[in-house]
Write an enzyme that holds these catalytic residues in place. Structure first.
Site, mmCIF file in Angstrom:
data_model
loop_
_atom_site.group_PDB
_atom_site.id
_atom_site.type_symbol
_atom_site.label_atom_id
_atom_site.label_comp_id
_atom_site.label_asym_id
_atom_site.label_seq_id
_atom_site.Cartn_x
_atom_site.Cartn_y
_atom_site.Cartn_z
ATOM 1 N N TYR A 53 -6.207 7.163 -6.514
ATOM 2 C CA TYR A 53 -4.889 6.259 -6.476
ATOM 3 C C TYR A 53 -4.922 5.947 -4.655
ATOM 4 O O TYR A 53 -5.220 5.338 -4.031
ATOM 5 C CB TYR A 53 -3.015 7.407 -6.233
ATOM 6 C CG TYR A 53 -2.055 6.155 -5.379
ATOM 7 C CD1 TYR A 53 -1.592 5.287 -6.009
ATOM 8 C CD2 TYR A 53 -2.153 6.615 -4.161
ATOM 9 C CE1 TYR A 53 -0.244 4.925 -5.789
ATOM 10 C CE2 TYR A 53 -1.315 6.326 -4.251
ATOM 11 C CZ TYR A 53 0.149 5.190 -4.373
ATOM 12 O OH TYR A 53 1.055 4.332 -4.056
ATOM 13 N N SER A 111 0.879 -1.116 -0.168
ATOM 14 C CA SER A 111 -0.068 0.126 -0.389
ATOM 15 C C SER A 111 0.957 1.131 0.195
ATOM 16 O O SER A 111 1.932 1.583 -0.917
ATOM 17 C CB SER A 111 -1.005 0.003 1.474
ATOM 18 O OG SER A 111 -1.831 1.621 0.767
ATOM 19 N N LYS A 149 -6.057 2.579 -2.400
ATOM 20 C CA LYS A 149 -4.547 2.188 -1.455
ATOM 21 C C LYS A 149 -5.551 2.098 -0.106
ATOM 22 O O LYS A 149 -5.789 0.945 0.396
ATOM 23 C CB LYS A 149 -3.754 3.074 -1.664
ATOM 24 C CG LYS A 149 -2.711 2.699 -2.351
ATOM 25 C CD LYS A 149 -2.176 1.550 -2.620
ATOM 26 C CE LYS A 149 -0.624 1.637 -3.721
ATOM 27 N NZ LYS A 149 -0.517 0.481 -3.767
#
Length: 276
Positions: A147, A133, A151
């Site tokens: 993004y 991650s 994550k």
């Protein structure tokens, strides 16, 4: 000697982990998008490096590659879900196609990889899954909304999987590196720029990143070694925070969320049915 399965080994942490493992005598099943990306390591280490091309947006290909790796190599002790990239742009700037590809790669691809390896890890009596991650799995920065979505999403998935598979002697670790000298910045996919965001926090971050003034304190070599070391820890640490900036940013985010939650304690606890 252990056998590892690692995605995204052409560069960055994937390449660094592969090099370190081969140097110490382990075997690596490595996936790449470019079939020639690891020819130098193949020439040096021979059959201790097993290579397959893989596009994480193709679930059927993920299953084929995983099946082939376990069929040819037998027991695989550690699976590292590393392949990913960053989409850079304010949430209004990114295109529909960019959103889809970011989610399909970072989130859906990682989910499908873990799903594909679980039957093998259960059958062999255990193993370790390492999901890459970032600090951005618990914090947020302007221009990284998609993004972050992937994550934060994969962290929720991996944490749940950890609870589900613990009875099978399968450990799960979520790795959270901070800003590090890898090729992450150069691999960013950028959204079309909207003038409206030029004088906003999104514009400030864009200028810092593109002007190379964004602080990048992390040492990739040290972080890769910490990942390798964590695979020997039992029980598996659920999270592995790597980087001075990760510690500071994640801690600040957690403290702020806890303070906000505590401020709502009275109203939260009042939401009960009469007599409950």
């Amino acid at each position: 000697m252990k056998t590892w399965f690692i995605t995204g080994t052409s560069s960055g942490f994937g390449r660094k982990l592969t090099e370190k493992l081969l140097e110490r005598g382990d075997r690596v099943a490595a996936t790449v998008r470019n079939a020639t990306a690891l020819t130098d390591l193949q020439a040096r280490y021979g059959d201790r490096l097993w290579v397959a091309t893989l596009d994480l947006t193709d679930p059927a290909a993920i299953r084929r590659v995983v099946d082939a790796a376990f069929a040819e190599l037998g027991r695989i002790e550690v699976v590292v879900s590393n392949a990913a990239y960053g989409l850079f742009g304010a949430s209004e700037e990114v295109t529909d196609e960019q959103i889809r590809h970011q989610i399909d790669t970072n989130l859906v691809g990682s989910i499908q990889l873990i799903r594909a390896v679980l039957p093998y890890l259960r059958a062999q009596g255990g193993g370790r899954i390492m999901q890459l991650s970032s600090a951005g799995g618990q914090t947020t920065y302007p221009n990284f909304s998609l993004y972050h979505a992937t994550k934060w999403g994969i962290e929720g998935f991996a944490e749940t999987v950890a609870k589900e598979v613990a009875p099978f002697n399968i450990g799960v670790t979520i790795v959270e590196p901070g800003a590090t000298h890898t090729n992450f910045a150069s691999g960013l996919v950028q959204a079309p720029v909207m003038e409206a965001y030029e004088h906003t926090p999104a514009g400030d971050v864009r200028r810092a990143l593109l002007g190379n003034t964004f602080p990048i304190p992390g040492d990739a070599d040290k972080m890769a070694q910490a990942m390798l070391d964590s695979a020997d820890h039992a029980p598996a640490p659920l999270r592995l925070a790597l980087g001075r900036d990760t510690y500071a940013d994640v801690r600040a985010a957690l403290v702020a969320r806890l303070a906000a939650l505590d401020a709502q304690r009275e109203i939260a606890q009042s939401m009960v049915q009469e007599g409950a």
